[in-house]
Design an enzyme around this catalytic site. Structure first.
Site, mmCIF file in Angstrom:
data_model
loop_
_atom_site.group_PDB
_atom_site.id
_atom_site.type_symbol
_atom_site.label_atom_id
_atom_site.label_comp_id
_atom_site.label_asym_id
_atom_site.label_seq_id
_atom_site.Cartn_x
_atom_site.Cartn_y
_atom_site.Cartn_z
ATOM 1 N N ASN A 95 2.031 3.430 1.670
ATOM 2 C CA ASN A 95 2.867 4.312 2.385
ATOM 3 C C ASN A 95 3.597 2.981 3.160
ATOM 4 O O ASN A 95 4.205 2.978 4.404
ATOM 5 C CB ASN A 95 1.831 5.051 3.779
ATOM 6 C CG ASN A 95 1.510 3.668 4.726
ATOM 7 O OD1 ASN A 95 1.786 2.725 4.842
ATOM 8 N ND2 ASN A 95 0.222 4.399 5.352
ATOM 9 N N LYS A 96 3.305 2.333 2.077
ATOM 10 C CA LYS A 96 4.322 0.890 2.670
ATOM 11 C C LYS A 96 5.870 1.272 2.871
ATOM 12 O O LYS A 96 5.824 2.499 1.389
ATOM 13 C CB LYS A 96 4.008 -0.094 2.539
ATOM 14 C CG LYS A 96 2.576 -0.760 2.987
ATOM 15 C CD LYS A 96 3.013 -0.952 4.710
ATOM 16 C CE LYS A 96 1.807 -1.478 5.195
ATOM 17 N NZ LYS A 96 0.438 -0.573 5.197
ATOM 18 N N ASN A 97 7.513 0.593 3.317
ATOM 19 C CA ASN A 97 7.912 0.765 3.073
ATOM 20 C C ASN A 97 8.899 0.684 1.585
ATOM 21 O O ASN A 97 9.708 1.157 0.826
ATOM 22 C CB ASN A 97 9.447 -0.064 3.741
ATOM 23 C CG ASN A 97 9.681 0.708 4.817
ATOM 24 O OD1 ASN A 97 8.539 0.788 5.468
ATOM 25 N ND2 ASN A 97 10.251 -0.633 5.441
ATOM 26 N N ILE A 98 8.486 -0.129 0.261
ATOM 27 C CA ILE A 98 8.338 -0.093 -0.941
ATOM 28 C C ILE A 98 6.847 -0.244 -1.285
ATOM 29 O O ILE A 98 5.583 -0.289 -0.351
ATOM 30 C CB ILE A 98 9.413 -1.532 -1.786
ATOM 31 C CG1 ILE A 98 8.105 -2.796 -1.221
ATOM 32 C CG2 ILE A 98 10.558 -1.173 -0.969
ATOM 33 C CD1 ILE A 98 9.138 -3.956 -2.382
ATOM 34 N N GLN A 145 0.655 -1.255 0.586
ATOM 35 C CA GLN A 145 -0.249 0.019 -0.218
ATOM 36 C C GLN A 145 0.483 1.165 -0.103
ATOM 37 O O GLN A 145 2.667 1.315 0.123
ATOM 38 C CB GLN A 145 -0.302 -0.090 1.349
ATOM 39 C CG GLN A 145 -2.087 0.827 1.032
ATOM 40 C CD GLN A 145 -1.412 2.208 1.866
ATOM 41 O OE1 GLN A 145 -0.775 1.977 2.914
ATOM 42 N NE2 GLN A 145 -2.082 3.411 2.617
#
Length: 378
Positions: free
Chosen positions: A188-191, A186
């Site tokens: 806002n995840k790290n990737i 999603q």
């Protein structure tokens, strides 16, 4: 003459980093005419599988349906109980309801803010079939104890590793071992792939079943053969999303290293006496196992979270909160849950905030955030 003071630029709590090469790749996909699941999805799954030690991986359009499908693959359904944490995005519990099973909560550890495995064992009944641990902010639970518990009671594990891409346990990557492991991509995840997720599976049979569940239960045979033998949904990833993921994933190690450096800078600037002076609680200082998806602060008891967030916004700094206690939401209150049942989770759920943490942040951004927090709490 009135003098005005301009605020520095807005600093969000999270922001994806999409470079021009990624934008160009997406453009190529759009021009190709093949924009749903196709060669980019296959390439992304191959890359993910290699990262997870050759385990089968299937991609999906969210990191929520991955958990639902994992439960279906594990044979979880009506009459079964699944234990999970009250501190997570509500999807973690909702997927249990989606398969017709009963969610059972266990309180959290006040330090890690992850599910307390001692409380999990107390919650196990003859109807318990699975556990869904959540790795809050990217910090894993004690996986040695978790899988010992699973073996003792013959339970399946669906790891909600939505926030934990790049995290590890005992020197091994999360997803490289264990039972069924769900990741989110999603925004806002790290990737990120914009939305999306993947599920790491145990064998080819589970991978085939995952493919069926993600696309209406369909199995194709030859040029015109089609069969449906399970009830599936519409959960496939698109080539547009996979094109983003391929570029993002190539930078995962760099992203993780930068986030860890930012976290270290947070701790340095907060100082050793910050908690004693303010009554706030910083996260555990783990620079090996966690990917630092979030940098979370538990506010002092006498500070109202909404007021704190508003005052940070006045300084043009965005703050999130992850998460309110699930069992106190209306859907779960209607199922008999209420105040006092999980006191640690309830206290954390009222007071936790997520400070800015993302790949494009600088140490100057960290300093600005820490100065603002200290000005409000000290």
């Amino acid at each position: 003459m009135t003098q005005t003071t301009s605020l520095p630029p807005y600093l969000p709590f999270s922001r994806p980093s999409i470079d021009e090469a990624t934008i160009a790749d997406v453009g190529e996909v759009l021009r190709s005419g093949w924009i749903t699941n196709g060669p980019k999805v296959l390439a992304f799954e191959k890359m993910l599988s290699a990262y997870f030690g050759g385990r089968p991986v299937r991609t999906f359009n969210s990191g929520t349906c991955t958990m639902e499908i994992a439960l279906r693959i594990a044979g979880i359904g009506p009459g079964d109980e699944v234990i999970t944490t009250p501190i997570s995005w509500v999807a973690t519990a909702n997927v249990i309801l989606e398969v017709g099973a009963t969610p059972v909560f266990a309180d959290i550890d006040p330090v890690t803010r992850n599910i307390d495995l001692a409380q999990v064992e107390k919650a196990i009944t003859p109807r318990t079939r699975a556990i869904i641990p959540v790795y809050l902010a990217g910090l894993p639970v004690d996986l040695d104890k978790l899988y010992a518990l699973a073996a003792k009671y013959k339970l399946r594990i669906v790891e909600d590793a939505a926030q934990a891409i790049g995290s590890s346990w005992g020197g091994r990557r999360i997803g490289g071992f264990g039972d069924l492991i769900s990741f989110s991509f999603q925004a806002n995840k790290n990737i990120t792939t914009g939305e999306g997720g993947c599920l790491v599976l145990n064998n080819a049979e589970e991978a085939l079943l995952a493919e069926k569940y993600r696309l209406q239960g369909v199995t194709r045979d030859g040029i015109d053969g089609l069969e449906v033998d399970v009830l599936g949904g519409k959960f496939n990833m698109t080539d547009i999303m996979a094109a983003i993921g391929l570029r993002q994933f190539a930078k995962l190690d760099e992203v993780t290293a930068h986030r860890r450096a930012l976290a270290k800078h947070y701790f340095t600037l907060f100082g050793a006496d910050f908690e004693a002076k303010t009554g706030a609680q910083l996260p555990p200082q783990d620079f090996e196992r966690t990917n630092w998806h979030l940098f979370q602060l538990v506010l002092p008891e006498n500070v109202k979270r909404s007021t704190f967030m508003e005052k940070m916004m006045e300084r043009n700094i965005g703050v999130g909160y992850h998460y309110p206690a699930i069992h106190l939401l209306g859907l779960y209150r209607a199922r008999g849950f209420g105040e006092g049942m999980f006191p640690v989770a309830e206290a954390v759920g009222r007071r936790i905030v997520s400070l800015p943490m993302f790949y494009a942040m600088t140490t100057e951004d960290v300093a600005r955030t820490v100065d603002a927090v200290k000005s409000l709490l000290q």
